[in-house]
Design an enzyme around this catalytic site. Structure first.
Site: not given
Ligand code: AQP
Length: 345
Positions: A215, A212, A129
């Site tokens: 968002k 991956k 990040k």
């Molecule tokens: N690509 C993915 N496939 C499966 N599971 C996923 N999760 C996130 N991306 C995937 C799961 O969603 C939950 C919440 O995630 P988060 O918002 O706490 O943070 P993150 O894992 O960093 O998710 P993002 O979407 O990538 O958000 P940003 O971009 O804001 O960092 C977790 O259970 C995660 O495993």
């Protein structure tokens, strides 16, 4: 000599078995996508009646990177509506906003002081990040895994249902809890376990299937949001990266088609063999058309319910306040025990 089995008292016989507790959360940082749904939310919904569940909107995590205040406030409500629209039932779950329960940050300071820097240096998500800005990102982004550990440990959690990217953070949570318990020779924290499914735990970007789905991806074509309309879903899946082989088969050497097939597998729960048989002799266009229909059918009822929930903001605020009021006593008990053994207060 015969051994008699201990008698079950009438009172014990009528008590329901004590359920194990789950905790999980999502950051309100943007558009909730298919990865968040298939990797996390849908699994929470499916097993909610087996556990005592605590689900959180982790807004304190969302300020570890710059975010517009109005957007954060609104995203928090919208994410709560997505949780509920996806099927979380408040008979089985407590639902609340992390910053409404100040014990999260109180415990975080304590556990920060027990976390070796070396452990945090090994975390990969912070490095991904931070990218090239490693010296200018916040200390909050660096110590994010400690706050996440506190979220889990505050509620004496047994299971943490998450996607695959959170595996390392759950390991750190376990290490921290074990370290703290053994230092004071007391069971202050329950040692949690990650619950990660085989299918759907790592949905990849539609543009670059080696990354991956996220968002915070600057390119919206890389992800399907849970609120995308049928036209948008069609466009995004239509242009999703595949390859020139035109063979609808799971193959790790071809991450694009394998990712789309993984999404389809997660939605249909069919086996890889069944899916390959279904599309035998067919091309990517045929497969994508079926996948698009399946996605639209899955998301349509959630979107309808989401709009209904958001049309009564007062009720949503009431539910979130109630959720925080319900979980606070347990969080407070844990913090008090941690403070006591450390010698604070
Ligand atoms: N690509 C993915 N496939 C499966 N599971 C996923 N999760 C996130 N991306 C995937 C799961 O969603 C939950 C919440 O995630 P988060 O918002 O706490 O943070 P993150 O894992 O960093 O998710 P993002 O979407 O990538 O958000 P940003 O971009 O804001 O960092 C977790 O259970 C995660 O495993």
């Amino acid at each position: 000599m015969t051994m008699s089995t201990p008698e079950v008292t009438k009172e014990q016989a009528t008590q329901p078995p004590v359920k194990k507790r789950t905790f999980s959360g999502i950051q309100p940082t943007g558009n909730i996508h298919l990865g968040n749904y298939l990797g996390a939310i849908r699994n929470w919904v499916e097993t909610q009646d087996q556990y005592e569940n605590v689900f959180c909107i982790v807004d304190l995590h969302a300020i570890t990177l710059p975010i517009d205040p109005k957007e954060l406030h609104e995203n928090t409500r919208r994410l709560a509506a997505i949780y509920l629209a996806s099927g979380l039932d408040l008979q089985h779950c407590k639902l609340f906003v992390q910053s409404h329960v100040h014990q999260h940050t109180e415990l975080e300071w304590i556990l920060n002081c027990f976390t070796p820097m070396g452990w945090l240096n090994r975390m990969t998500q912070f490095k991904t990040k931070a990218g090239d800005s490693i010296d200018s990102v916040s200390n909050g982004l660096y110590s994010y895994p400690v706050l996440m550990a506190c979220d889990i440990l505050l509620y004496q959690t047994h299971y943490v249902p998450v996607g695959d990217d959170q595996r390392q953070h759950i390991e750190l949570t376990r290490d921290l809890a074990q370290r703290f318990n053994s230092l004071y020779n007391q069971q202050i924290f329950t040692i949690p376990q990650a619950q990660i499914r085989d299918v759907g735990a790592r949905i990849m970007s539609l543009e670059d299937p080696t990354k991956k789905m996220s968002k915070s991806d600057p390119n919206p074509s890389a992800y399907i949001t849970m609120l995308d309309d049928p036209k948008t879903i069609k466009k995004k899946i239509g242009r999703a990266t595949t390859d020139s082989l035109r063979l609808v088969k799971f193959d790790n050497e071809r991450p694009g088609i394998t990712n789309l097939l993984g999404i389809y597998q997660s939605l249909t729960r069919a086996s890889q063999e069944e899916i390959e048989a279904e599309f035998e002799g067919k091309g990517y266009g045929d497969f994508k058309a079926v996948l698009i229909d399946r996605l639209v059918d899955t998301l349509r009822p959630i979107q309808q319910r989401y709009n209904e929930i958001l049309s009564d903001r007062g009720e949503l605020e009431r539910l979130l306040k109630q959720g925080a009021d319900d979980v606070r006593p347990l969080a407070e008990r844990t913090v008090q025990r941690a403070k006591e053994v450390v010698g604070l207060g």
